[in-house]
Design an enzyme around this catalytic site. Structure first.
Site: not given
Length: 303
Positions: A180-182
């Protein structure tokens, strides 16, 4: 045996300072340099006990523990008991790493040395060689331990953001790990669907001809136009070209596919959606293969 007290003091002072400084960095403590110097000075002065015959009786484990406690207190102060125990434990851990590293380098370089009452003693007639070792060895150990720590810390943080992903396309399902890459805020400008990036080589169902549109992982629009008529209509109808602009580069395009559905398992939370596009990357997203996809953060709140 001749003991060079100045070398003994300097070596231990440098190592003690680096140990205290590294301890502070690991725990993100803001300690002033003069306090670290004072703490390192206490540790270095302790080494002189074995040079004074009348004081060797106090050279016991309890004294060493008390000295280490004094070093930590002087360097970082006292907030509460749990915090202090954490600082002391980290100090001991870093000390073991530094001590073992220096000891190993001595053996590797075949430098004459011995341990007397727990104090590290170096034997050498070449003071210049010893001085070089005195400066270089602790710095090398610090660089190695510091890099190793942050590498492990980064891996731990990454693992906390990993999710299980199942992709279904043309009745074929694939399971893989996603990060998960903000920072991933890529959307299709027309449908406004978020884009999930995946290692295309893991999708064995993909037509081989698609890879011909890539050059060094970069999608080339001109090449795609040359092979478009070779792509099966079932796949061609699923293809989206997503424009984006990276830093210091002109407008580029990302080749993406419309899946049947994507299922994300984030702990006990299960998210299923078809409001997503799959961006293709014909490279390797993770060096250690801990994940094979970059997950858009909006997918975690998809309904």
């Amino acid at each position: 045996m001749v003991v060079y007290a100045d070398f003994v003091f300097l070596l231990n002072f440098i190592i003690d300072y680096l140990i205290l400084w590294t301890t502070g960095k690991f725990l993100q403590l803001n300690s002033k340099k003069f306090r670290l110097f004072m703490g390192a000075g206490i540790g270095a002065c302790y080494t002189f006990i074995f040079l004074i015959p009348s004081l060797t009786i106090v050279h016991i484990l309890l004294t060493k523990i008390l000295v280490s406690i004094a070093m930590v207190l002087i360097s970082f102060g006292f907030i509460h008991l749990f915090h202090f125990i954490r600082m002391l434990a980290t100090f001991y851990f870093v000390s073991f790493v530094f001590g073992g590293g220096v000891f190993g380098l001595q053996y590797l370089l075949q430098i004459d040395h011995e341990i007397i009452n727990g104090i590290y003693i170096h034997h050498s007639s070449g003071s210049i060689v010893y001085l070089l070792f005195l400066v270089i060895a602790p710095v090398m150990i610090w660089l190695f331990s510091n890099k190793t720590y942050y590498s492990l810390r980064r891996k731990t943080l990454i693992q906390q953001d990993l999710v299980d992903v199942e992709l279904t396309i043309l009745n074929q399902s694939y399971q893989f790990k996603g990060l998960v890459d903000t920072g991933n805020q890529l959307y299709d400008p027309i449908s406004r669907k978020p884009v999930l990036i995946i290692e295309a080589k893991d999708l064995t169902i993909l037509p081989d001809v698609l890879q011909q549109a890539f050059d060094n992982r970069q999608f080339i629009l001109d090449k795609f136009e040359q092979i478009a008529d070779k792509i099966d209509p079932n796949w061609l109808s699923r293809i989206h070209l997503i424009p984006f602009r990276s830093v210091a580069k002109e407008m580029q395009f990302l080749l993406a596919l419309r899946p049947d559905k994507v299922v994300i398992q984030n702990g006990e939370k299960r998210i299923e959606t078809n409001k997503v596009l799959i961006g293709l990357d014909y490279g390797q997203l993770s060096i250690d293969r801990s994940y094979q996809a970059i997950i858009h953060p909006e997918l975690l709140i998809a309904s």
